[in-house]
Design an enzyme around this catalytic site. Structure first.
Site, PDB file in Angstrom:
ATOM      1  N   HIS A 120       0.783  -1.266   0.138  1.00 46.73           N
ATOM      2  CA  HIS A 120      -0.065   0.092  -0.093  1.00 46.73           C
ATOM      3  C   HIS A 120       0.800   1.237  -0.123  1.00 46.73           C
ATOM      4  O   HIS A 120       0.512   2.435   0.270  1.00 46.73           O
ATOM      5  CB  HIS A 120      -0.937  -0.091   1.236  1.00 46.73           C
ATOM      6  CG  HIS A 120      -1.849  -1.082   1.117  1.00 46.73           C
ATOM      7  ND1 HIS A 120      -2.353  -1.581   2.352  1.00 46.73           N
ATOM      8  CD2 HIS A 120      -2.645  -2.009   0.158  1.00 46.73           C
ATOM      9  CE1 HIS A 120      -3.307  -2.700   1.979  1.00 46.73           C
ATOM     10  NE2 HIS A 120      -3.224  -2.859   0.830  1.00 46.73           N
ATOM     11  N   CYS A 128       2.235  14.739  -5.781  1.00 50.45           N
ATOM     12  CA  CYS A 128       1.111  15.840  -6.278  1.00 50.45           C
ATOM     13  C   CYS A 128       0.422  14.965  -7.227  1.00 50.45           C
ATOM     14  O   CYS A 128       0.862  14.481  -8.276  1.00 50.45           O
ATOM     15  CB  CYS A 128       1.743  16.810  -7.174  1.00 50.45           C
ATOM     16  SG  CYS A 128       0.595  18.184  -7.936  1.00 50.45           S
ATOM     17  N   CYS A 182       3.743  22.548 -10.164  1.00 51.41           N
ATOM     18  CA  CYS A 182       2.677  23.063 -10.983  1.00 51.41           C
ATOM     19  C   CYS A 182       1.919  24.275 -10.509  1.00 51.41           C
ATOM     20  O   CYS A 182       1.150  24.771 -11.251  1.00 51.41           O
ATOM     21  CB  CYS A 182       1.848  21.883 -11.340  1.00 51.41           C
ATOM     22  SG  CYS A 182       1.199  21.001 -10.123  1.00 51.41           S
ATOM     23  N   SER A 222      -6.016  -9.283   9.648  1.00 54.08           N
ATOM     24  CA  SER A 222      -7.308 -10.067   9.582  1.00 54.08           C
ATOM     25  C   SER A 222      -7.793 -10.392   8.319  1.00 54.08           C
ATOM     26  O   SER A 222      -8.494 -11.144   8.282  1.00 54.08           O
ATOM     27  CB  SER A 222      -8.440  -9.193  10.338  1.00 54.08           C
ATOM     28  OG  SER A 222      -8.458  -7.980   9.408  1.00 54.08           O
ATOM     29  N   ASN A 246      -2.111 -14.017  14.856  1.00 55.06           N
ATOM     30  CA  ASN A 246      -2.887 -12.759  14.802  1.00 55.06           C
ATOM     31  C   ASN A 246      -4.325 -12.818  15.894  1.00 55.06           C
ATOM     32  O   ASN A 246      -4.530 -13.875  16.231  1.00 55.06           O
ATOM     33  CB  ASN A 246      -3.899 -12.733  13.390  1.00 55.06           C
ATOM     34  CG  ASN A 246      -4.575 -11.328  13.334  1.00 55.06           C
ATOM     35  OD1 ASN A 246      -4.045 -10.496  13.358  1.00 55.06           O
ATOM     36  ND2 ASN A 246      -5.975 -11.493  13.461  1.00 55.06           N
TER      37      ASN A 246
END
Length: 292
Positions: A120, A128, A182, A222, A246
């Site tokens: 991720h 930007c 920009c 999970s 877990n």
């Protein structure tokens, strides 16, 4: 955690020398970063902001960055915990084919792991969305603090993604800096928001590593979000053994050959100690002393 759990995990780790490891928020709770879900897999707090809301709502972006100005400090000051260091030790021992993390805190790398796919992204980089320019997040936060001095110094409970529960309903006076390249872009952390798609190159690299691995280990996840669950499902299709550490239920409980419900750091530490200790009665051979 029982001694038998540590022994079973140590046996699993010893039998499989090319592990595909998938980690989630439970890895970093010992580092002071809260996790997302309770032991039943339900959200502990409101779900994270979606990509669509962030991109299409100016007030949502102001709210996000105002709360982040307070909450992100927990991520930036966090240090690797026992679980991070244990996995780095396993990698140095040549036992990890690939580590894939759903976390964005960068703690695996700080602990010394090198074979890491940040599924991720990492939260310490900002992009930007107009021109693609990137910069380190601490620079963006410094700019936010300069133009919003009345928002600094506040205290609030924090979330796992650097969010903070500020006691405000109106974020309209929170100012956002412009892109220096920009001048017209939207600043967004270079991470996959809820509702975003993980870049295909990362997914393909992770699946390829899973094919090479001989077993899968899930730590602190999970697997309720599909981006992680798909790897457990694929491992099951390939007939690869799976173990999980877990606290609480996961989406893939029916697929695991071993599950330990205990602290990730304590469990991995105990398993590594067990692996390093010869069975009772076994003689450890030593080189004969040199003659003088």
């Amino acid at each position: 955690m029982s001694d038998s759990s540590a022994s079973l995990l140590a046996t699993f780790l010893s039998r499989h020398s090319r592990l595909f490891v998938l980690t989630g928020a439970g890895m970093s709770t010992d580092s002071g970063i809260p996790d997302y879900r309770d032991q039943q897999g339900a959200w502990k707090r409101a779900p994270p902001m979606t990509h669509q809301t962030f991109m299409h709502s100016d007030i949502a972006r102001r709210r996000y960055w105002a709360r982040s100005l307070v909450g992100f400090q927990a991520l930036s000051e966090a240090r690797p915990g026992r679980a991070h260091r244990a996995l780095a030790t396993l990698e140095r021992g040549g036992r990890i084919e690939q580590l894939v993390t759903q976390n964005v805190d960068g703690l695996h790398q700080r602990a010394g792991s090198r074979r890491v796919i940040d599924l991720h992204g990492q939260a310490d980089v900002v992009r930007c969305m107009h021109c693609g320019a990137t910069q380190m997040r601490h620079a963006v936060h410094a700019a936010l603090a300069r133009i919003n001095p009345h928002w600094t110094g506040q205290e609030a409970s924090v979330g796992p993604d650097g969010d903070a529960d500020l006691a405000h309903d109106d974020f309209g006076d929170f100012s956002l800096p412009s892109c220096a390249r920009c001048g017209d872009g939207i600043f967004k952390p270079d991470v996959v928001f809820f509702g975003d798609s993980v870049p295909r190159s990362r997914v393909d690299a992770a699946f390829a590593a899973l094919e090479r691995a001989d077993a899968m280990l899930v730590v602190g996840s999970s697997l309720m979000v599909y981006s992680g669950y798909r790897f457990a499902r694929r491992a099951a299709e390939l007939g690869k053994p799976m173990a999980c550490i877990n606290m609480g239920r996961t989406r893939a409980d029916a697929l695991f050959s071993l599950k330990v419900e205990a602290s990730a750091g304590e469990t991995l530490d105990a398993a590594l100690r067990t692996m390093a200790t010869p069975p009772a009665g076994e003689v450890v051979s030593q080189a004969p002393a040199a003659r003088t």
